[in-house]
Design a protein around this motif. Structure first.
Motif, PDB file in Angstrom:
ATOM      1  N   LEU A 282       0.814  -1.218   0.000  1.00 21.06           N
ATOM      2  CA  LEU A 282       0.000   0.000   0.000  1.00 21.06           C
ATOM      3  C   LEU A 282       0.846   1.266   0.000  1.00 21.06           C
ATOM      4  CD1 LEU A 282      -3.073  -0.422   2.383  1.00 21.06           C
ATOM      5  CD2 LEU A 282      -2.939  -0.649  -0.091  1.00 21.06           C
ATOM      6  N   ASP A 285      -1.907   8.054  -1.544  1.00 24.03           N
ATOM      7  CA  ASP A 285      -1.957   8.951  -2.700  1.00 24.03           C
ATOM      8  C   ASP A 285      -3.155   9.865  -2.509  1.00 24.03           C
ATOM      9  OD1 ASP A 285      -1.007   9.777  -5.343  1.00 24.03           O
ATOM     10  OD2 ASP A 285      -2.901   8.951  -6.093  1.00 24.03           O
ATOM     11  N   ALA A 288      -5.688   8.682  -0.070  1.00 27.36           N
ATOM     12  CA  ALA A 288      -6.264   7.344  -0.304  1.00 27.36           C
ATOM     13  C   ALA A 288      -5.158   6.290  -0.201  1.00 27.36           C
ATOM     14  CB  ALA A 288      -6.913   7.291  -1.681  1.00 27.36           C
ATOM     15  N   LYS A 289      -5.563   5.073   0.187  1.00 28.34           N
ATOM     16  CA  LYS A 289      -4.603   3.955   0.242  1.00 28.34           C
ATOM     17  C   LYS A 289      -4.715   3.165  -1.057  1.00 28.34           C
ATOM     18  CE  LYS A 289      -4.568   3.651   5.260  1.00 28.34           C
ATOM     19  NZ  LYS A 289      -4.857   2.837   6.449  1.00 28.34           N
ATOM     20  N   CYS A 290      -3.586   3.006  -1.745  1.00 28.18           N
ATOM     21  CA  CYS A 290      -3.597   2.426  -3.097  1.00 28.18           C
ATOM     22  C   CYS A 290      -2.501   1.389  -3.262  1.00 28.18           C
ATOM     23  CB  CYS A 290      -3.305   3.501  -4.150  1.00 28.18           C
ATOM     24  SG  CYS A 290      -4.223   5.001  -3.935  1.00 28.18           S
ATOM     25  N   PHE A 292      -0.065   0.573  -6.420  1.00 26.16           N
ATOM     26  CA  PHE A 292       0.296   1.023  -7.764  1.00 26.16           C
ATOM     27  C   PHE A 292       0.567  -0.200  -8.638  1.00 26.16           C
ATOM     28  CE2 PHE A 292       0.588   5.023  -5.658  1.00 26.16           C
ATOM     29  CZ  PHE A 292       0.215   5.933  -6.648  1.00 26.16           C
ATOM     30  N   PRO A 305      -2.912   3.814  -9.912  1.00 22.55           N
ATOM     31  CA  PRO A 305      -3.189   3.209  -8.605  1.00 22.55           C
ATOM     32  C   PRO A 305      -4.532   2.478  -8.615  1.00 22.55           C
ATOM     33  CG  PRO A 305      -3.780   5.542  -8.568  1.00 22.55           C
ATOM     34  CD  PRO A 305      -3.330   5.228  -9.977  1.00 22.55           C
ATOM     35  N   LEU A 306      -4.606   1.370  -7.874  1.00 26.11           N
ATOM     36  CA  LEU A 306      -5.890   0.743  -7.568  1.00 26.11           C
ATOM     37  C   LEU A 306      -6.210   1.165  -6.138  1.00 26.11           C
ATOM     38  CD1 LEU A 306      -8.037  -1.339  -8.682  1.00 26.11           C
ATOM     39  CD2 LEU A 306      -6.935  -2.986  -7.185  1.00 26.11           C
ATOM     40  N   ILE A 307      -7.264   1.969  -5.976  1.00 18.93           N
ATOM     41  CA  ILE A 307      -7.617   2.481  -4.646  1.00 18.93           C
ATOM     42  C   ILE A 307      -8.343   1.378  -3.874  1.00 18.93           C
ATOM     43  CG2 ILE A 307      -8.988   4.213  -3.390  1.00 18.93           C
ATOM     44  CD1 ILE A 307      -8.609   6.045  -5.904  1.00 18.93           C
ATOM     45  N   LYS A 310     -10.639   4.730   0.377  1.00 17.40           N
ATOM     46  CA  LYS A 310     -10.733   6.136  -0.046  1.00 17.40           C
ATOM     47  C   LYS A 310     -10.226   7.057   1.064  1.00 17.40           C
ATOM     48  CE  LYS A 310     -15.119   5.348  -1.216  1.00 17.40           C
ATOM     49  NZ  LYS A 310     -16.485   5.483  -1.762  1.00 17.40           N
ATOM     50  N   THR A 319     -11.983  -3.116  -3.359  1.00 11.97           N
ATOM     51  CA  THR A 319     -11.789  -3.708  -2.030  1.00 11.97           C
ATOM     52  C   THR A 319     -12.706  -4.917  -1.856  1.00 11.97           C
ATOM     53  OG1 THR A 319     -11.883  -1.356  -1.396  1.00 11.97           O
ATOM     54  CG2 THR A 319     -11.317  -2.952   0.329  1.00 11.97           C
ATOM     55  N   GLN A 351      -6.670  -5.745 -12.923  1.00 12.21           N
ATOM     56  CA  GLN A 351      -6.003  -5.039 -11.825  1.00 12.21           C
ATOM     57  C   GLN A 351      -6.218  -5.768 -10.491  1.00 12.21           C
ATOM     58  OE1 GLN A 351      -7.721  -1.120 -12.279  1.00 12.21           O
ATOM     59  NE2 GLN A 351      -6.524  -0.681 -14.120  1.00 12.21           N
TER      60      GLN A 351
END
Length: 585
Positions: A282, A285, A288-290, A292, A305-307, A310, A319, A351
């Protein structure tokens, strides 16, 4: 019963080893059914591919292979054509023996999977508080067909309906209903689903335009997620009402499915984020927690990024899908997971799968597959919509198909001067109408868009459900006319092939196991549709050219057995598409 092509390939591999040594044991025999019957039934092009490694002419290679082919029980002597094609023609005795075995087998020669798997098929997935629309048609029908084929092959299939039953839309809708129809939050079915959908649209409009309403909706979501009794009761009522409406559609389409919505995974989401954090995957960004992603970039060329959480602490689809994937592997013990959704979600799943792999949740031996499909379009080539521009309700679409099938049937009954009961008319209209919609969808390559046309799908000619059903009905007509009980023909009813159209039909019947295996692996139902369409065509040609009831014995019994095998193959194939047969039309 091993498929013919598998047996031939096996013999070719033995011949390649005998002719050129162990190094060539895994060479692809390049064996295919011929496109032209004058070249026999199968053709191998392997000699051309071996010319360079062996340093010989393809024709000389073909001659060496043929010398080592042990096919005396299966084929006529192999023929070498042109520069080195090896042509094979199946013996009549071989075809007759294979048909005899197929005749006595309830599974018509389709062997169960040698290594059955635990398979999850995720399909349909409508949203609570919304009506099912034409966009749900493809996922529901394709997913059901794939599940039926895998079940028939002997796999342990869990059919899951990942309904949208959680998140912001509920906060928004409950907040709005408290103002305009509070009874809907305390009393079952106080308003009908159509009104609920209208209220949902108005709630969405308020949410987009009114900051105070948006904040109240957000607080309602927090209440719901924290288990507030009033919010949960309201949410449960909305879910139950939608569920009953969905079931009407599923009953019409003969769909069995187990609901496990987004809410099921809600308690698991904090662990998903915490575990990704522990693994060092993680990054923050903009709050938000993502994660990459590798291989996915934005317009500037930076990693996308895949969030997964939020900036306000909320979770999203990614999630939930990660939690669902992990649960399906660890708790459901799935070996293969199949997601049937529109092609627009391909990147999303790629992803999610990547993150799950990097986290170690998705081991290499687990097969995860996204089964994408294209759009259903109107006859103008645009997305199928009503005249007012609304998305077409699935219920309306199915009802219209049945109404049109009934009108066609009544017109035909009148033309033929028949008398039929209302029960007969209603039953046939229901089967033909729903089957026509299903078949029209499944007969397309699922990755393509297709044009929805009632006229085409209800036609008695062409690659349609009515054409298929009519071929089956034709055999039942032979049974009635000749007072034949096909079950009494007996296992010893010998099939004798003499006419060209009998050979053509026989060869096609014997391809069933290959087709079922292919669809189970590659997940393209249109290949089964094409097989059944060609079977119907070949049967109709046989029926037109070869007298059945008027034939002398032993040909009469032989041809009756061919008719019966065709009908049983059609019935099995159509059942795998989710289509029942009719005795009369």
């Amino acid at each position: 019963m091993n498929s013919t092509i598998a047996q031939l390939k096996n013999q070719f591999q033995h011949a390649l080893v005998a002719a050129f040594g162990e190094d060539f044991g895994n060479a692809d025999p390049m064996l295919m059914p011929t496109s032209n019957p004058k070249f026999g039934d199968f053709q191998s092009n392997v000699a051309m591919s071996l010319a360079k490694p062996l340093g010989k002419s393809p024709r000389a290679i073909a001659e060496q292979i043929v010398q080592h082919l042990a096919l005396a029980d299966t084929c006529e002597p192999p023929a070498i054509a042109g520069p080195g094609f090896i042509n094979l023609t199946l013996k009549a005795s071989y075809l007759e023996n294979q048909l005899a075995r197929m005749q006595t087998d309830p599974r018509l020669g389709v062997e169960p999977a040698k290594n059955p798997q635990r398979v999850i098929v995720d399909f349909s997935s409508p949203n609570i508080a919304k009506e099912m629309h034409v966009g749900h048609l493809r996922s529901t029908i394709i997913g059901d067909c794939i599940a039926r084929i895998l079940e028939f092959e002997g796999h342990d299939v869990l059919r899951l309906n990942h309904v949208g039953d959680w998140g912001t839309q509920f906060g928004m809708l409950i907040t709005y209903l408290r103002e305009v129809a509070p009874e809907a939050l305390t009393t079952a079915d106080a308003i009908d689903l159509g009104d609920l959908v209208a209220f949902y649209k108005k709630a969405k409009q308020r949410f987009d335009e009114d900051p105070a309403f948006r904040e109240a909706s957000r607080l309602e979501v927090v209440q719901l997620q924290s288990g507030d009794e009033d919010s949960r009761r309201a949410w449960q009522l909305l879910c139950d009402q939608s569920r009953r409406e969905f079931q009407v559609i599923y009953d019409l389409l003969d769909i069995n499915i187990t609901e496990r919505g987004e809410s099921f995974y809600n308690p698991l989401l904090p662990d998903v984020v915490a575990d990704l954090e522990k693994l060092g995957l993680l990054e923050q960004d903009q709050g938000a927690k993502c994660v990459f992603l590798e291989g996915f970039t934005n317009k500037e060329g930076n990693p996308l990024p895949l969030i997964v959480q939020k900036s306000d602490g909320g979770y999203n689809y990614a999630t939930t899908d990660l939690a669902a994937l992990r649960y399906r592997i660890q708790q459901d013990q799935a070996n293969r997971i199949i997601y049937v959704t529109d092609a627009g979600q391909a990147n999303h799943f790629a992803q999610v799968f990547q993150v799950a792999r990097r986290a170690g949740w998705l081991p290499d031996e687990i097969d995860v597959v996204h089964v994408p499909f294209g759009l259903v379009q109107g006859e103008d080539g645009k997305k199928l919509k009503t005249r007012s521009g609304e998305t077409v309700r699935l219920r309306d679409l199915l009802d219209e198909a049945v109404d049109r099938a009934r009108a066609d049937l009544e017109a035909r009954i009148q033309e033929e001067g028949r008398q039929e009961t209302p029960e007969f008319i209603n039953h046939v209209a229901q089967v033909v109408g729903i089957s026509a919609v299903k078949y029209a969808d499944l007969s397309q390559n699922r990755t393509s868009n297709y044009i929805f046309s009632f006229d085409k799908m209800l036609a008695l000619q062409g690659n349609t459900a009515p054409y298929m059903l009519y071929a089956y009905v034709r055999v039942q007509g032979i049974s009635r006319k000749g007072q034949i009980d096909f079950e009494q023909l007996g296992a010893d009813a010998k099939i004798l092939l003499q006419e060209d159209s009998e050979f053509v039909l026989a060869r096609h019947l014997l391809q069933l196991d290959e087709i079922v295996d292919q669809v189970g692996q590659e997940l393209f139902p249109n290949r089964l549709c094409q097989y059944l369409f060609e079977l119907s065509q070949k049967f109709n040609q046989f029926y037109d050219r070869c007298p059945v009831l008027q034939a002398e014995e032993p040909l009469r019994t032989s041809r009756l057995a061919l008719c019966d095998l065709t009908a049983r193959t059609l019935k099995l194939g159509l059942s795998l598409l989710g289509i029942p047969t009719l005795e009369r039309m």
